[in-house]
Design a protein around this motif. Structure first.
Motif, PDB file in Angstrom:
ATOM      1  N   LYS A  90     -27.872 -37.672  12.836  1.00 12.43           N
ATOM      2  CA  LYS A  90     -26.914 -37.200  13.847  1.00 12.43           C
ATOM      3  C   LYS A  90     -25.783 -36.409  13.188  1.00 12.43           C
ATOM      4  O   LYS A  90     -25.241 -35.461  13.769  1.00 12.43           O
ATOM      5  N   GLY A  91     -25.412 -36.795  11.955  1.00 16.62           N
ATOM      6  CA  GLY A  91     -24.428 -36.009  11.204  1.00 16.62           C
ATOM      7  C   GLY A  91     -24.945 -34.610  10.907  1.00 16.62           C
ATOM      8  O   GLY A  91     -24.219 -33.619  11.031  1.00 16.62           O
ATOM      9  N   TYR A  92     -26.250 -34.512  10.516  1.00 14.20           N
ATOM     10  CA  TYR A  92     -26.864 -33.191  10.296  1.00 14.20           C
ATOM     11  C   TYR A  92     -26.800 -32.354  11.574  1.00 14.20           C
ATOM     12  O   TYR A  92     -26.472 -31.158  11.551  1.00 14.20           O
ATOM     13  N   MET A  93     -27.135 -32.985  12.705  1.00 18.05           N
ATOM     14  CA  MET A  93     -27.148 -32.257  13.985  1.00 18.05           C
ATOM     15  C   MET A  93     -25.746 -31.769  14.354  1.00 18.05           C
ATOM     16  O   MET A  93     -25.575 -30.660  14.882  1.00 18.05           O
ATOM     17  N   ALA A 139     -32.692 -26.706  12.380  1.00 16.69           N
ATOM     18  CA  ALA A 139     -32.182 -27.992  11.893  1.00 16.69           C
ATOM     19  C   ALA A 139     -31.860 -28.915  13.053  1.00 16.69           C
ATOM     20  O   ALA A 139     -32.146 -30.117  13.016  1.00 16.69           O
ATOM     21  N   PHE A 140     -31.271 -28.362  14.125  1.00 17.22           N
ATOM     22  CA  PHE A 140     -30.903 -29.178  15.287  1.00 17.22           C
ATOM     23  C   PHE A 140     -32.153 -29.709  15.996  1.00 17.22           C
ATOM     24  O   PHE A 140     -32.233 -30.887  16.363  1.00 17.22           O
ATOM     25  N   ILE A 141     -33.142 -28.826  16.200  1.00 17.75           N
ATOM     26  CA  ILE A 141     -34.382 -29.246  16.875  1.00 17.75           C
ATOM     27  C   ILE A 141     -35.089 -30.326  16.066  1.00 17.75           C
ATOM     28  O   ILE A 141     -35.524 -31.357  16.605  1.00 17.75           O
ATOM     29  N   LEU A 142     -35.210 -30.107  14.751  1.00 18.05           N
ATOM     30  CA  LEU A 142     -35.857 -31.097  13.900  1.00 18.05           C
ATOM     31  C   LEU A 142     -35.077 -32.411  13.918  1.00 18.05           C
ATOM     32  O   LEU A 142     -35.659 -33.500  13.921  1.00 18.05           O
ATOM     33  N   GLY A 188     -41.104 -24.581  22.657  1.00 15.89           N
ATOM     34  CA  GLY A 188     -40.370 -25.648  23.339  1.00 15.89           C
ATOM     35  C   GLY A 188     -41.096 -26.973  23.284  1.00 15.89           C
ATOM     36  O   GLY A 188     -40.775 -27.901  24.010  1.00 15.89           O
ATOM     37  N   ASP A 189     -42.095 -27.137  22.426  1.00 13.06           N
ATOM     38  CA  ASP A 189     -42.888 -28.356  22.341  1.00 13.06           C
ATOM     39  C   ASP A 189     -42.296 -29.260  21.258  1.00 13.06           C
ATOM     40  O   ASP A 189     -41.904 -28.796  20.204  1.00 13.06           O
ATOM     41  N   THR A 190     -42.173 -30.561  21.522  1.00  6.82           N
ATOM     42  CA  THR A 190     -41.606 -31.488  20.549  1.00  6.82           C
ATOM     43  C   THR A 190     -42.610 -32.577  20.188  1.00  6.82           C
ATOM     44  O   THR A 190     -42.273 -33.749  20.071  1.00  6.82           O
ATOM     45  N   ALA A 213     -43.785 -23.708   9.225  1.00  7.78           N
ATOM     46  CA  ALA A 213     -44.529 -22.982  10.255  1.00  7.78           C
ATOM     47  C   ALA A 213     -44.652 -23.816  11.519  1.00  7.78           C
ATOM     48  O   ALA A 213     -44.508 -23.316  12.637  1.00  7.78           O
ATOM     49  N   SER A 214     -44.895 -25.120  11.367  1.00 13.67           N
ATOM     50  CA  SER A 214     -45.013 -26.009  12.527  1.00 13.67           C
ATOM     51  C   SER A 214     -43.708 -26.064  13.290  1.00 13.67           C
ATOM     52  O   SER A 214     -43.678 -26.023  14.519  1.00 13.67           O
ATOM     53  N   LEU A 215     -42.599 -26.132  12.551  1.00 10.01           N
ATOM     54  CA  LEU A 215     -41.285 -26.224  13.200  1.00 10.01           C
ATOM     55  C   LEU A 215     -40.958 -24.952  13.964  1.00 10.01           C
ATOM     56  O   LEU A 215     -40.447 -25.003  15.086  1.00 10.01           O
TER      57      LEU A 215
END
Length: 646
Positions: free
Chosen positions: A76-79, A52-55, A23-25, A14-16
């Motif tokens: 970075k591999g995940y991204m 997944a990319f944002i996280l 747009g908050d990180t 939910a937080s993600l």
């Protein structure tokens, strides 16, 4: 305990989603919750790649703070993988190379294995199978000998890449090894993927019964597995085998069971196959309306997939150019910096020498009125010093000349690279123009036919639908032609082999002898013994066959056809000369278009206008070139020149 873990994951999810929406990180990562967020990013790769990319970005920021490069490689591999899932292929390649660049600073074997495995996944998704295999092989190098079970993933992907490159038997060997490891170590989830690869390989070889036996073995596990991807792969392969063996109803049940899943997961290539097979099923049952509905879906998705594939290849190619240019510029700057440092050191030495000489000269002037004898000695020292300075100046001039030669050489290399880039850009523009031009006609005709479809009686509608199917098949043929051209331009992993030219050509022309005898023609071969050359056998064979076929197709009906093949070596190059007495061409008219795609100069003989274009493309793929001389009414002479290939 399990209920608490589920509540934690739900809270994080939910937080993600809130972060993604606003747009908050500001999500706070620490040593305690990092493993949970990492696991969540991994789980989102295929189901929610944007999240997944944002996280991943948030996790990389945290890892920058703590200085953990090993974990940064993994994230970075995940991204990079999530970027491929969303079609951001340029960013995927960039992230992959950023991850690989960190390997010099880490010693952990597992991190290196993960980095190379992720690089293989990215390049495999781009369709660059040869490069993907290279990275998977490197991943295998970093697996410890006592962890055999970890080899199955890379082996399975290598096998699947080889099958996509057409090396089916070799690919099957890798997949069988991976499948054996999965069974031995009870890796249940990866076992389903290796089983799907194994089914796909058997399909390519025409072993339909083996495919169906594997499906029956894994049927229950596939239906109960949480791996949607594996379920789609396995059932689609089984459906194709059923279609090939006449089990149309069984194939239909499987296709319908995975149609919605493939659509929801955006598995475009597999959805395209599903639509095509369902269209064929309904057509076999005489349900023309349902068949046309799925055939329309198939054509629409095929068009979208082709455009996406071109955009993906152009993005990856541009990214490769950017990386190559950046590396070249960095190297050039490093060389210039080293040269400047050396020049500065020399200048410092000369300055100290000059200061020393000045002190000596001042001392001599001071003593000159009192000590005449010392003056003569000092004068000699000055003469010697002057000679040293002259010698140093000559060395400096020589070094300046050498530096200028290096700069000129580097400039020529950069100019050559720029020319090559311009040539490749011109080829891309030509390919894009031809693609748009040749795809536009059938699509325009299909649109026109669809527009007049309404308002017609049933018999006319049947005729119009028949025309639409014909145009769709024409569009499919054009896409196949262009895919074949792209495969040759990329090299497609073809290996050079040392060929005995005489034996190779004699074996190649054997099937042509009967046709020449039947028409009273003459096929002459002049090849010295012992000539061996490194070439790609499939391309060289295709070139010779195309040129002989052209001679036969365009022979002059008023005289017997004669084809002469001469081979020799000139100036370190292999020369292959093919001369015929066919109808010939007016070079003034066709000179600029003779090797163009879809160029035809006579309507008396059937053809698509691809033969000479493919000959030139395949010759250039082997570092060769082709020249032609021709005169209308007399015949043609084609000359192939090949440089040494290691």
């Amino acid at each position: 305990m399990n209920n608490k873990l589920i509540l934690i994951i739900l809270f994080i999810t939910a937080s993600l989603h809130s972060i993604r929406a606003q747009g908050d990180t500001t999500l706070v990562i620490n040593e305690i919750n990092y493993p949970v967020y990492k696991s969540l990013a991994s789980g989102y790769l295929h189901t929610d790649p944007d999240s997944a990319f944002i996280l991943g970005q948030i996790l990389v920021d945290y890892l920058d703070e703590v200085g953990d490069n090993e974990e940064k490689i993994v994230i970075k591999g995940y991204m990079a993988i999530s970027a491929t899932e969303t079609g951001d292929f340029k960013n995927a390649v960039l992230l992959t190379h950023q991850s690989l660049a960190l390997l010099d600073d880490v010693e952990d074997q597992v991190a290196k294995h993960i980095a190379y495995t992720n690089a293989g996944l990215v390049y495999k998704s781009l369709g660059y199978y040869t490069k993907a295999i290279e990275y998977y092989q490197k991943a295998l190098d970093f697996i410890e000998t006592d962890k055999k079970s970890s080899r199955s993933l890379a082996l399975g992907h290598i096998g699947d890449c080889l099958i996509n490159l057409g090396e089916i038997e070799k690919g099957l060997h890798y997949i069988q090894e991976a499948h054996k490891i999965n069974i031995e170590y009870e890796r249940l989830e990866t076992e389903l993927f290796s089983a799907s690869y194994l089914m796909n390989a058997n399909l390519k070889l025409g072993y339909n019964n083996e495919v169906l036996d594997l499906y029956q073995k894994y049927k229950v596990r596939v239906d109960t597995s949480g791996e949607t991807l594996a379920r789609v792969y396995v059932k689609l392969a089984a459906a194709k085998a059923y279609m090939n063996t006449g089990g149309m109803d069984s194939a239909f049940i499987l296709l319908r069971s995975i149609e919605r899943e493939a659509e929801e997961m955006n598995l475009y290539n597999y959805t395209e196959d599903i639509y095509k097979l369902l269209a064929d099923f309904f057509e076999s049952k005489g349900l023309r309306d349902r068949s046309d509905e799925y055939y329309k879906k198939y054509v629409e998705l095929l068009t979208v997939n082709s455009r996406t594939k071109r955009e993906r290849e152009i993005q990856a190619l541009q990214m490769g150019f950017d990386l190559a240019n950046q590396a070249e510029e960095n190297q050039r700057l490093l060389e210039l910096a080293e040269l400047k440092d050396a020049a500065a050191r020399r200048q410092t030495i000369y300055t100290w020498i000059f200061l020393g000489l000045s002190v000596v000269l001042a001392f001599i002037l001071y003593r000159s009125q009192k000590i005449r004898a010392e003056l003569r000695v000092t004068n000699q020292q000055l003469i010697n010093s002057r000679e040293l300075i002259i010698d140093q100046n000559q060395k400096i001039e020589q070094q300046n000349r050498e530096l200028e030669e290096k700069v000129q050489k580097r400039t020529r290399a950069l100019t050559g690279a720029n020319n090559e880039l311009r040539t490749q850009n011109d080829q891309l523009e030509q390919y894009a123009f031809i693609t748009a031009h040749n795809l536009r006609s059938p699509i325009a005709r299909m649109i026109g036919l669809i527009q007049i479809l309404n308002g017609q009686d049933k018999s006319e509608q049947e005729k119009i639908l028949g025309h639409i199917r014909g145009e769709a098949k024409s569009l499919d043929q054009i896409v196949q032609d262009l895919n074949q051209i792209l495969s040759i331009r990329k090299g497609a992993g073809k290996a050079y082999e040392e060929i005995n030219i005489k034996n190779f050509i004699l074996d190649l022309i054997e099937p042509f002898k009967k046709e020449f005898n039947d028409i009273g023609g003459e096929l002459v071969v002049n090849i010295p013994n012992g000539i061996k050359w490194n070439l790609i056998p499939a391309y060289f064979k295709s070139i010779i066959q195309n040129l002989i076929n052209n001679s036969l197709k365009y022979r002059d009906s008023h005289r017997k056809i004669r084809v002469e093949i001469n081979v020799g070596i000139e100036g370190g190059e292999l020369i292959v000369n093919i001369i015929d007495n066919a109808i010939g061409m007016d070079m003034e008219v066709v000179k600029s278009k003779i090797f163009g795609l879809y160029q035809r100069f006579t309507t008396n003989v059937e053809g698509k206008g691809m033969g000479l274009y493919m000959v030139k493309l395949q010759a250039e793929a082997m570092n060769g070139r082709i020249e032609v001389k021709s005169e209308k009414g007399l015949g043609s002479e084609f000359t192939l020149r090949f440089q040494h290939n290691s």
